[in-house]
Structure formats: C-alpha cells, structure tokens
Design a protein around this motif. Structure first.
Motif: not given
Length: 206
Positions: A88, A91-92, A94-99, A103, A145, A160
C-alpha cells in the motif's frame, strides 16, 4: 556501488542530488548545464540519448528522468528510509510521484516559462495565468490530503515527499490563499538537512 549524477543542481538534477543526500550516498556530481555542449557529445548521449539532464550512472546502470532516478535510488537503498515496506505504501509512492509529474509539473513549468524563463518577448501572460488558475484545483487536492498528517505516505518522510516538494519548489508563487497544511508540509521538506545540502549546491551552480 559508484554513483555519478549528471546535471547542474539548478535543474531537475536537484531531485537525485537531494535523494542521494537523504540516503547518505557517496556520489560524484558532474555539473553539466542542460544547454551545455557536453550533453550533445556521444559519450553523454550513450548515457542519456535525449541529451538532457539529469542522468545517472549507478554502478553501470544508466538511467534518465529525474523522478525515475529518485524512485530507483530509494527502492535500491531501502535502509535509507525513503521507500515503503508495504504494498500500500509503495502504491502511494508511485501515485504521488506520478501526480507530481502529470498534474503539477506541466502547469508549474508553463507558468514559470511565461513569467521568468523565456525572453520577455516570448512570454504570453494569458498562458501563465491559465496555468496558475488550473494549479489551484490541484493544490486543493493536496491541501485536503495533508490535513491531519505530516507526510504524503505513512508516518515518515519518503521519496514521494521529496519528489513532490521538489516539483513544487516555487510553491510560494504558485499557491493562492493560505494552504496552511501544504505550506507547512513544504517547509518541513525543504528544512531537512539533506535538502539544505542539495539546495546549497543549487545556489553554488545557479
């Protein structure tokens, strides 16, 4: 394992430099400018065929793209504390790095190019304003967040946080309104001793 980081600190190379400092890695810094002739030479193009900075040689592993580099350094040196121990958490990361990459950075760069980076005659004020307008909705996501938490993922500073804080290096100019949680988080990130050491390189080479 010998690590070489290519690129002046006043570029996206600040990200792998900061990561190396956080992880306590010995490294060689080759401060080549993104517009310098060295990045067009065959020797460097063999490392990064894009002819851009940063790039690294990590004991023979050649890698470009700043955020991929920081993820690699964090994952391959888990004892440094920038990676997560759970699926988990990973995954976070990767999520915030790609965000940050999809974005935030395109809009932040659009604003920066049309306010400071481009020659005045090439700047288009409406593009800078449009980018700043769109960024506010993204920053609102981040603000929600961070309410009630200090870091993006889990209970400690991670890669991240490093990646997003570096992409948001101009947060003071990009964020409208108070954004108390986001601004406090950003200050915590940049106040870290490793960040201070990396940014000292940036000032020296700017």
């Amino acid at each position: 394992m010998a690590l070489t980081i290519y690129g002046i600190a006043a570029s996206r190379a600040i990200r792998p430099l900061w990561a190396a400092e956080e992880l306590g890695l010995p490294y060689r810094h080759v401060p080549w400018h993104y517009n310098g002739p060295e990045t067009r030479e065959p020797a460097y193009l063999a490392i990064n065929p894009n002819g851009t900075v940063p790039a690294i040689d990590d004991g023979g592993l050649l890698l470009f793209e700043s955020l991929a580099i920081t993820l690699h350094l964090a994952q391959t040196r888990p004892a440094g504390g920038l990676w997560s121990e759970t699926p988990e958490g990973v995954a976070g990361l990767y999520q915030w790095t790609l965000w940050a990459a999809t974005e935030i950075e395109p809009l932040a760069r659009q604003w920066f190019h049309h306010t400071s980076f481009l020659p005045p005659e090439q700047r288009i004020e409406s593009l800078a304003t449009a980018a700043l307008d769109k960024l506010q909705a993204r920053l609102a996501v981040l603000e929600r967040h961070l309410a009630g938490r200090e870091w993006l993922v889990g209970e400690r500073f991670s890669v991240a946080d490093l990646n997003l804080a570096a992409v948001l290096q101009r947060l003071d100019a990009l964020g409208r309104g108070e954004l108390p949680h986001t601004r406090a988080w950003h200050q915590r990130c940049l106040a870290r001793p490793a960040a201070q050491r990396a940014w000292a390189l940036r000032q020296a080479k700017a």
